[in-house]
Design a protein around this motif. Structure first.
Motif, PDB file in Angstrom:
ATOM      1  N   TYR A 193     -12.569  87.229  98.725  1.00  0.00           N
ATOM      2  CA  TYR A 193     -12.824  88.621  98.349  1.00  0.00           C
ATOM      3  C   TYR A 193     -12.370  88.845  96.908  1.00  0.00           C
ATOM      4  O   TYR A 193     -11.217  88.571  96.574  1.00  0.00           O
ATOM      5  CB  TYR A 193     -12.044  89.530  99.305  1.00  0.00           C
ATOM      6  N   ILE A 194     -13.290  89.304  96.089  1.00  0.00           N
ATOM      7  CA  ILE A 194     -13.106  89.479  94.644  1.00  0.00           C
ATOM      8  C   ILE A 194     -13.255  88.113  93.974  1.00  0.00           C
ATOM      9  O   ILE A 194     -12.313  87.328  93.868  1.00  0.00           O
ATOM     10  CB  ILE A 194     -11.783  90.158  94.260  1.00  0.00           C
ATOM     11  N   SER A 195     -14.436  87.849  93.562  1.00  0.00           N
ATOM     12  CA  SER A 195     -14.818  86.548  93.020  1.00  0.00           C
ATOM     13  C   SER A 195     -13.939  86.103  91.856  1.00  0.00           C
ATOM     14  O   SER A 195     -13.591  86.903  90.988  1.00  0.00           O
ATOM     15  CB  SER A 195     -16.273  86.629  92.529  1.00  0.00           C
ATOM     16  N   LYS A 244      -7.052  76.478  95.427  1.00  0.00           N
ATOM     17  CA  LYS A 244      -6.383  75.314  96.041  1.00  0.00           C
ATOM     18  C   LYS A 244      -6.177  75.541  97.530  1.00  0.00           C
ATOM     19  O   LYS A 244      -6.320  74.618  98.345  1.00  0.00           O
ATOM     20  CB  LYS A 244      -5.049  75.053  95.335  1.00  0.00           C
ATOM     21  N   ILE A 245      -5.848  76.775  97.895  1.00  0.00           N
ATOM     22  CA  ILE A 245      -5.685  77.108  99.315  1.00  0.00           C
ATOM     23  C   ILE A 245      -7.036  77.026 100.028  1.00  0.00           C
ATOM     24  O   ILE A 245      -7.133  76.544 101.167  1.00  0.00           O
ATOM     25  CB  ILE A 245      -5.068  78.512  99.477  1.00  0.00           C
ATOM     26  N   ALA A 246      -8.102  77.467  99.352  1.00  0.00           N
ATOM     27  CA  ALA A 246      -9.449  77.393  99.942  1.00  0.00           C
ATOM     28  C   ALA A 246      -9.828  75.950 100.247  1.00  0.00           C
ATOM     29  O   ALA A 246     -10.357  75.641 101.320  1.00  0.00           O
ATOM     30  CB  ALA A 246     -10.469  78.019  98.991  1.00  0.00           C
ATOM     31  N   GLU A 247      -9.548  75.067  99.302  1.00  0.00           N
ATOM     32  CA  GLU A 247      -9.897  73.657  99.479  1.00  0.00           C
ATOM     33  C   GLU A 247      -9.162  73.069 100.683  1.00  0.00           C
ATOM     34  O   GLU A 247      -9.747  72.336 101.495  1.00  0.00           O
ATOM     35  CB  GLU A 247      -9.544  72.884  98.209  1.00  0.00           C
ATOM     36  N   TYR A 248      -7.893  73.405 100.810  1.00  0.00           N
ATOM     37  CA  TYR A 248      -7.090  72.917 101.934  1.00  0.00           C
ATOM     38  C   TYR A 248      -7.624  73.459 103.262  1.00  0.00           C
ATOM     39  O   TYR A 248      -7.831  72.704 104.220  1.00  0.00           O
ATOM     40  CB  TYR A 248      -5.630  73.338 101.741  1.00  0.00           C
ATOM     41  N   ALA A 249      -7.847  74.776 103.312  1.00  0.00           N
ATOM     42  CA  ALA A 249      -8.293  75.400 104.569  1.00  0.00           C
ATOM     43  C   ALA A 249      -9.662  74.901 105.001  1.00  0.00           C
ATOM     44  O   ALA A 249      -9.911  74.683 106.193  1.00  0.00           O
ATOM     45  CB  ALA A 249      -8.307  76.923 104.412  1.00  0.00           C
ATOM     46  N   LYS A 250     -10.554  74.718 104.032  1.00  0.00           N
ATOM     47  CA  LYS A 250     -11.898  74.216 104.340  1.00  0.00           C
ATOM     48  C   LYS A 250     -11.810  72.842 104.996  1.00  0.00           C
ATOM     49  O   LYS A 250     -12.518  72.547 105.974  1.00  0.00           O
ATOM     50  CB  LYS A 250     -12.730  74.151 103.063  1.00  0.00           C
ATOM     51  N   ALA A 251     -10.907  72.008 104.473  1.00  0.00           N
ATOM     52  CA  ALA A 251     -10.725  70.664 105.046  1.00  0.00           C
ATOM     53  C   ALA A 251     -10.148  70.719 106.456  1.00  0.00           C
ATOM     54  O   ALA A 251     -10.336  69.793 107.249  1.00  0.00           O
ATOM     55  CB  ALA A 251      -9.804  69.838 104.139  1.00  0.00           C
ATOM     56  N   TYR A 300      -5.596  85.519 108.128  1.00  0.00           N
ATOM     57  CA  TYR A 300      -4.569  85.140 107.153  1.00  0.00           C
ATOM     58  C   TYR A 300      -5.084  85.546 105.777  1.00  0.00           C
ATOM     59  O   TYR A 300      -6.174  85.134 105.367  1.00  0.00           O
ATOM     60  CB  TYR A 300      -4.308  83.641 107.189  1.00  0.00           C
ATOM     61  N   LEU A 301      -4.316  86.379 105.060  1.00  0.00           N
ATOM     62  CA  LEU A 301      -4.740  86.863 103.757  1.00  0.00           C
ATOM     63  C   LEU A 301      -3.768  86.375 102.689  1.00  0.00           C
ATOM     64  O   LEU A 301      -2.553  86.269 102.930  1.00  0.00           O
ATOM     65  CB  LEU A 301      -4.788  88.400 103.724  1.00  0.00           C
ATOM     66  N   VAL A 302      -4.304  86.103 101.492  1.00  0.00           N
ATOM     67  CA  VAL A 302      -3.456  85.688 100.372  1.00  0.00           C
ATOM     68  C   VAL A 302      -3.807  86.522  99.149  1.00  0.00           C
ATOM     69  O   VAL A 302      -4.915  86.439  98.604  1.00  0.00           O
ATOM     70  CB  VAL A 302      -3.631  84.186 100.039  1.00  0.00           C
ATOM     71  N   ALA A 303      -2.840  87.350  98.732  1.00  0.00           N
ATOM     72  CA  ALA A 303      -2.952  88.144  97.506  1.00  0.00           C
ATOM     73  C   ALA A 303      -1.736  87.831  96.647  1.00  0.00           C
ATOM     74  O   ALA A 303      -0.612  87.810  97.152  1.00  0.00           O
ATOM     75  CB  ALA A 303      -3.017  89.631  97.836  1.00  0.00           C
ATOM     76  N   GLY A 304      -1.946  87.608  95.352  1.00  0.00           N
ATOM     77  CA  GLY A 304      -0.841  87.147  94.511  1.00  0.00           C
ATOM     78  C   GLY A 304      -0.383  88.112  93.440  1.00  0.00           C
ATOM     79  O   GLY A 304       0.438  87.753  92.595  1.00  0.00           O
ATOM     80  N   GLU A 305      -0.875  89.344  93.443  1.00  0.00           N
ATOM     81  CA  GLU A 305      -0.445  90.315  92.432  1.00  0.00           C
ATOM     82  C   GLU A 305      -0.664  91.732  92.962  1.00  0.00           C
ATOM     83  O   GLU A 305      -1.201  91.925  94.055  1.00  0.00           O
ATOM     84  CB  GLU A 305      -1.202  90.091  91.116  1.00  0.00           C
ATOM     85  N   PHE A 334      -6.823  86.042  92.410  1.00  0.00           N
ATOM     86  CA  PHE A 334      -5.743  85.070  92.203  1.00  0.00           C
ATOM     87  C   PHE A 334      -6.240  83.628  92.282  1.00  0.00           C
ATOM     88  O   PHE A 334      -5.728  82.810  93.053  1.00  0.00           O
ATOM     89  CB  PHE A 334      -4.674  85.331  93.266  1.00  0.00           C
ATOM     90  N   PRO A 335      -7.260  83.271  91.471  1.00  0.00           N
ATOM     91  CA  PRO A 335      -7.983  82.004  91.677  1.00  0.00           C
ATOM     92  C   PRO A 335      -7.185  80.734  91.452  1.00  0.00           C
ATOM     93  O   PRO A 335      -7.426  79.733  92.138  1.00  0.00           O
ATOM     94  CB  PRO A 335      -9.155  82.104  90.694  1.00  0.00           C
TER      95      PRO A 335
END
Length: 370
Positions: free
Chosen positions: A114-116, A99-106, A4-9, A93-94
């Motif tokens: 990818y791309i800090s 926020k998505i990272a925090e949810y998925a980690k839980a 699952y990938l998330v890119a916002g721009e 797209f931080p």
């Protein structure tokens, strides 16, 4: 595996597409689901939401569109839970992706970023949160590795994916003829990929262009917009808008006027002398000037840690000043050559292509171990 990938721009869509291509070469049965754009969609899988509905720039704009952003966040979280990927890959797209990272980690999902996030620019303590919610962080700027190390975080440096995109580019030999651009030297106008950027920057770019009738100015159109959106900012000037051809435009350009962002680095990699421009909302810029502690805003200058390309920001971003800088880039041989020599040094610092392949290899390795 399921990715699952998330890119916002637009830039995230480009890097996401190249990463997907590299993942497929290692994992032919890879299944993709993503927030992204046309380039990612062309690689296959399921596009859940287009970045055109997600990209809001600046503090004020984010607040004004908060309901849409919250709706997108909720939709993304629900979709990830329903899909249950083996690995979540967040691309830049931080504001959204952390926020998505925090949810998925839980949820116990492996989180690769990818791309800090550019936490070195302001509020560096955010590293502590990243350390907690991101399993593997892939950096694309050389100085980021040492920065994260000072916070006790090991990251992977993978090189810069723009090198992949530029090295893979094959110029269209009929580009000039197809777009009726033969005859005059070209000046590229790259006003960004967000509505706010285009509406604030393109009018001044066009006014500056009126001083150079011997050149053909060309707008690099972002794929998420139609020509009529650009037309309203051209003030009746007959400047062509060419979509999905930024690299072809740059490959023919004598110089460029470029919105601050990924495009400044792309322009440098094509060896096109440029002036970098940026305008934000007054409140947004005032807040940014209080929070952001950087000497420069363009990636070219940040990587080189010196002023290589002129930056015209906010009140400095006027048609007159853009025109003056463009005149130097076109007509002053020494000024022009100095910038090109600095581009040569930039090429050395950037290293070799292969960021997408290296990142894909690490993601597959880490996912297999998870």
């Amino acid at each position: 595996m399921k990715y699952y990938l998330v890119a916002g721009e637009a830039s995230g869509d480009l890097h996401g597409a190249n990463l997907m291509k590299a993942l497929k070469s290692l994992d032919p049965q890879a299944d993709f689901r993503f927030f992204g754009g046309d380039l990612m969609q062309a690689e296959g899988g399921t596009l859940v939401k287009h970045y055109a509905d997600m990209a809001f720039m600046g503090f004020v704009e984010v607040i004004a569109n908060l309901q849409t952003i919250l709706k997108n966040l909720k939709s993304c979280k629900q979709d990830i839970s329903a899909y249950q990927p083996d690995v979540l890959v967040l691309i830049d797209f931080p504001g959204f992706n952390l926020k998505i990272a925090e949810y998925a980690k839980a949820q116990g999902i492996l989180v690769c970023y990818y791309i800090s996030p550019k936490v070195w620019a302001w509020n560096q303590k955010r590293v502590l949160k990243i350390k907690r919610i991101v399993d593997h962080l892939f950096c694309i700027l050389p100085f980021e590795v040492d920065f994260y190390k000072t916070w006790g975080m090991d990251v992977d440096y993978v090189g810069n994916p723009l090198l992949d995109a530029v090295s893979a580019f094959q110029a269209d030999p009929d580009f000039l003829q197809k777009n009726n651009l033969a005859g005059k030297n070209i000046i590229a106008l790259l006003p960004g990929s967000r509505k706010q950027e285009i509406s604030r920057l393109l009018p001044d770019m066009v006014k500056a262009a009126s001083q150079f009738s011997e050149y053909q100015f060309v707008v690099a159109g972002a794929p998420s917009f139609q020509a009529d959106y650009y037309d309203q900012h051209l003030d009746g000037n007959a400047i062509p808008i060419v979509f999905n051809s930024t690299y072809d435009i740059l490959s023919h350009a004598r110089a460029a006027i470029v919105a601050s962002g990924t495009a400044t680095l792309e322009t440098a990699l094509f060896n096109v002398p440029q002036v970098v421009v940026y305008k934000g909302g007054k409140v947004t810029i005032a807040i940014a000037r209080m929070l952001v502690k950087l000497k420069f805003i363009s990636l070219v200058n940040l990587i080189m840690d010196k002023l290589v390309v002129k930056e015209l920001i906010q009140e400095e971003c006027t048609a007159e000043k853009i025109g003056n800088e463009l005149c130097l880039l076109i007509n002053d041989a020494v000024y022009r050559q100095t910038m090109l020599a600095n581009y040569d040094e930039l090429d050395v610092r950037m290293g070799q292509p292969g960021a997408s392949a290296k990142t894909a290899g690490l993601i597959v390795k880490y996912a297999a171990k998870a």
